[in-house]
Write an enzyme that holds these catalytic residues in place. Structure first.
Site, PDB file in Angstrom:
ATOM      1  N   SER A  53       0.607  -1.486  -0.143  1.00 42.53           N
ATOM      2  CA  SER A  53       0.161   0.380   0.215  1.00 42.53           C
ATOM      3  C   SER A  53       1.073   1.451   0.097  1.00 42.53           C
ATOM      4  O   SER A  53       1.895   1.405   0.753  1.00 42.53           O
ATOM      5  CB  SER A  53      -0.919   0.036   1.124  1.00 42.53           C
ATOM      6  OG  SER A  53      -1.290   0.896   1.376  1.00 42.53           O
ATOM      7  N   HIS A  58      -2.825   7.557  -4.380  1.00 40.39           N
ATOM      8  CA  HIS A  58      -2.243   6.320  -3.798  1.00 40.39           C
ATOM      9  C   HIS A  58      -2.612   5.010  -4.271  1.00 40.39           C
ATOM     10  O   HIS A  58      -2.847   4.685  -5.522  1.00 40.39           O
ATOM     11  CB  HIS A  58      -3.684   6.123  -2.964  1.00 40.39           C
ATOM     12  CG  HIS A  58      -4.634   5.066  -2.291  1.00 40.39           C
ATOM     13  ND1 HIS A  58      -5.030   4.312  -3.049  1.00 40.39           N
ATOM     14  CD2 HIS A  58      -4.110   4.041  -1.579  1.00 40.39           C
ATOM     15  CE1 HIS A  58      -5.664   2.933  -2.589  1.00 40.39           C
ATOM     16  NE2 HIS A  58      -4.510   2.998  -1.500  1.00 40.39           N
ATOM     17  N   ASN A  74      -1.951   0.977  -4.231  1.00 34.13           N
ATOM     18  CA  ASN A  74      -2.636  -0.855  -3.443  1.00 34.13           C
ATOM     19  C   ASN A  74      -2.807  -1.814  -4.647  1.00 34.13           C
ATOM     20  O   ASN A  74      -2.891  -1.784  -5.879  1.00 34.13           O
ATOM     21  CB  ASN A  74      -3.596  -1.102  -2.667  1.00 34.13           C
ATOM     22  CG  ASN A  74      -4.100  -1.717  -1.795  1.00 34.13           C
ATOM     23  OD1 ASN A  74      -4.672  -2.263  -2.718  1.00 34.13           O
ATOM     24  ND2 ASN A  74      -3.232  -1.915  -1.351  1.00 34.13           N
ATOM     25  N   VAL A  75      -2.007  -3.229  -4.278  1.00 31.44           N
ATOM     26  CA  VAL A  75      -2.045  -4.664  -4.691  1.00 31.44           C
ATOM     27  C   VAL A  75      -1.712  -5.322  -4.097  1.00 31.44           C
ATOM     28  O   VAL A  75      -1.474  -5.388  -2.434  1.00 31.44           O
ATOM     29  CB  VAL A  75      -0.947  -4.534  -5.781  1.00 31.44           C
ATOM     30  CG1 VAL A  75      -1.329  -4.114  -7.068  1.00 31.44           C
ATOM     31  CG2 VAL A  75       0.316  -4.272  -5.809  1.00 31.44           C
ATOM     32  N   ARG A  76      -2.609  -6.157  -3.654  1.00 30.96           N
ATOM     33  CA  ARG A  76      -2.599  -7.146  -3.080  1.00 30.96           C
ATOM     34  C   ARG A  76      -3.221  -8.667  -3.000  1.00 30.96           C
ATOM     35  O   ARG A  76      -4.271  -8.533  -4.561  1.00 30.96           O
ATOM     36  CB  ARG A  76      -3.815  -6.375  -1.228  1.00 30.96           C
ATOM     37  CG  ARG A  76      -5.693  -5.806  -2.324  1.00 30.96           C
ATOM     38  CD  ARG A  76      -6.273  -5.585  -1.083  1.00 30.96           C
ATOM     39  NE  ARG A  76      -8.002  -5.129  -1.593  1.00 30.96           N
ATOM     40  CZ  ARG A  76      -7.823  -3.983  -2.425  1.00 30.96           C
ATOM     41  NH1 ARG A  76      -6.895  -2.967  -3.349  1.00 30.96           N
ATOM     42  NH2 ARG A  76      -9.177  -3.808  -2.815  1.00 30.96           N
ATOM     43  N   HIS A  99     -20.642  11.364   2.408  1.00 29.55           N
ATOM     44  CA  HIS A  99     -21.511  12.876   3.573  1.00 29.55           C
ATOM     45  C   HIS A  99     -20.092  14.143   3.345  1.00 29.55           C
ATOM     46  O   HIS A  99     -21.502  14.586   3.039  1.00 29.55           O
ATOM     47  CB  HIS A  99     -20.476  12.359   4.918  1.00 29.55           C
ATOM     48  CG  HIS A  99     -19.464  12.601   5.323  1.00 29.55           C
ATOM     49  ND1 HIS A  99     -18.582  11.060   4.505  1.00 29.55           N
ATOM     50  CD2 HIS A  99     -18.112  13.261   5.296  1.00 29.55           C
ATOM     51  CE1 HIS A  99     -16.636  11.399   5.104  1.00 29.55           C
ATOM     52  NE2 HIS A  99     -17.416  12.577   5.111  1.00 29.55           N
ATOM     53  N   GLY A 149      -7.273  -7.417  13.379  1.00 29.72           N
ATOM     54  CA  GLY A 149      -5.707  -6.373  14.147  1.00 29.72           C
ATOM     55  C   GLY A 149      -4.663  -6.788  13.531  1.00 29.72           C
ATOM     56  O   GLY A 149      -4.072  -7.007  14.207  1.00 29.72           O
ATOM     57  N   GLY A 150      -4.511  -5.914  12.521  1.00 28.10           N
ATOM     58  CA  GLY A 150      -2.982  -5.229  12.054  1.00 28.10           C
ATOM     59  C   GLY A 150      -2.851  -4.162  13.068  1.00 28.10           C
ATOM     60  O   GLY A 150      -3.364  -4.078  14.241  1.00 28.10           O
ATOM     61  N   ARG A 151      -1.661  -3.804  12.117  1.00 29.46           N
ATOM     62  CA  ARG A 151      -1.246  -3.155  12.832  1.00 29.46           C
ATOM     63  C   ARG A 151      -1.187  -1.664  12.534  1.00 29.46           C
ATOM     64  O   ARG A 151      -1.451  -1.033  11.672  1.00 29.46           O
ATOM     65  CB  ARG A 151       0.402  -2.368  12.397  1.00 29.46           C
ATOM     66  CG  ARG A 151       1.575  -2.217  13.110  1.00 29.46           C
ATOM     67  CD  ARG A 151       3.343  -2.214  13.189  1.00 29.46           C
ATOM     68  NE  ARG A 151       3.865  -2.120  13.786  1.00 29.46           N
ATOM     69  CZ  ARG A 151       4.722  -0.978  13.562  1.00 29.46           C
ATOM     70  NH1 ARG A 151       4.344  -0.104  11.998  1.00 29.46           N
ATOM     71  NH2 ARG A 151       5.869   0.162  14.501  1.00 29.46           N
TER      72      ARG A 151
END
Length: 306
Positions: A96, A110, A112-114, A179, A262-264
């Site tokens: 990321s 920005h 991101n590759v996942r 919003h 629960g990531g950092r």
């Protein structure tokens, strides 16, 4: 059939991508270097590497993060639209990138590759790829926007003429601040749950996205980083950065996935800018700038403009 060798190949590619991006952004900055912090995830397993550049001559804050986490159960953000995966073990890995330049004339970017895989005992694993890249200008230039989308289309071109249009549309729809009833930026490409092609084809596609991102962004940085600006431009930049914060904390599924799994936390919130402003009762000058910016942010065909 997906096996450990294929998963390791994806992991090694992502680590190499992280290193390459850090090198290229450091060169464009001209002085500062990315710090490095390796971390281990206690719950479930895995870990990652956080790379951050702070207070460079060009990049005020930039992050290029790699993570590879494992867990016993997919978080709600991942199963909201895929309830059949509730209760599955998973592993997720990705890179990321968020770059917040100092000069207001250089857009924030920005990428991101996942890769994710979910499995239950006795069942064939389910896998998919995702990612993309998008641009958030504060003072947009038509040439920059056209170049950005041209490179996005080139990333998709080897995989078919029908790939870029729906991925562009998905990006316009995803990076929308509901919003505020406004787009976050000028978009790019966005894809999720990509697994309808063979594994190797999907893998090659995220490689194309990774390589074209830097080709799309670095020339824009080089073109704008030395433009003169003053306090009014800086104030508007910080004002608009507030929108970036709002989207990432309220709307972004990646942020939610990281926090729910629960990531950092420090690495997940790396995407936020170092400074942002929220101004109540905006003055007329700011309102006029936002009106002008709004014309650019509306989804449009940047490649074939009249």
């Amino acid at each position: 059939m997906i096996d450990a060798i294929k998963i390791e190949n994806v992991r090694q590619y992502l680590l190499a991508l992280q290193e390459n991006l850090c090198e290229q952004f450091a060169m464009e900055d001209g002085g500062a270097q990315f710090s490095r912090e390796d971390w281990v995830r206690a719950e479930g397993g895995g870990g990652g590497c956080t790379r951050v550049l702070n207070e460079g001559s060009v990049i005020e804050k930039g992050g290029v993060n790699f993570s590879h986490v494992l867990g016993l159960e997919l978080p709600p953000s991942a199963t909201l639209h895929r309830p059949e995966l509730i209760g599955c073990r998973f592993q997720a890995m990705g890179v990321s990138v968020v770059i917040h330049p100092k000069n207001p004339y250089v857009p924030t970017a920005h990428a991101n590759v996942r890769f994710l895989m979910a499995e239950k005992a006795g069942a064939e694993p389910v896998w998919w790829f995702g990612g993309g890249f998008d641009l958030t200008p504060f003072y947009p230039f038509e040439a920059d926007c056209t170049h950005w989308h041209t490179m996005a289309a080139k990333a998709c071109a080897p995989f078919g003429n029908n790939i870029y249009p729906p991925f562009k549309k998905a990006c316009d729809e995803y990076f929308y601040i509901k919003h505020r009833n406004e787009a976050r930026g000028i978009g790019g490409i966005f894809f999720d749950d990509l697994n309808e092609w063979p594994f190797e084809s999907c893998f090659e596609f995220i490689k194309s996205v990774g390589s074209h991102f830097i080709q799309a962004y670095r020339p824009i940085i080089a073109r704008r980083k030395n433009m003169a600006y003053g306090e009014p431009e800086r104030r508007f930049q910080l004002h608009r950065r507030g929108r970036y914060v709002e989207f990432n904390l309220v709307c972004d599924r990646g942020t939610l996935f990281g926090l729910q799994s629960g990531g950092r936390t420090e690495s997940i919130l790396m995407s936020l800018p170092p400074i942002a402003h929220w101004q109540y009762n905006r003055d007329s000058a700011t309102q006029q700038l936002e009106a002008t910016l709004g014309k650019f942010l509306k989804p449009q065909d940047w490649i074939h403009r009249a």
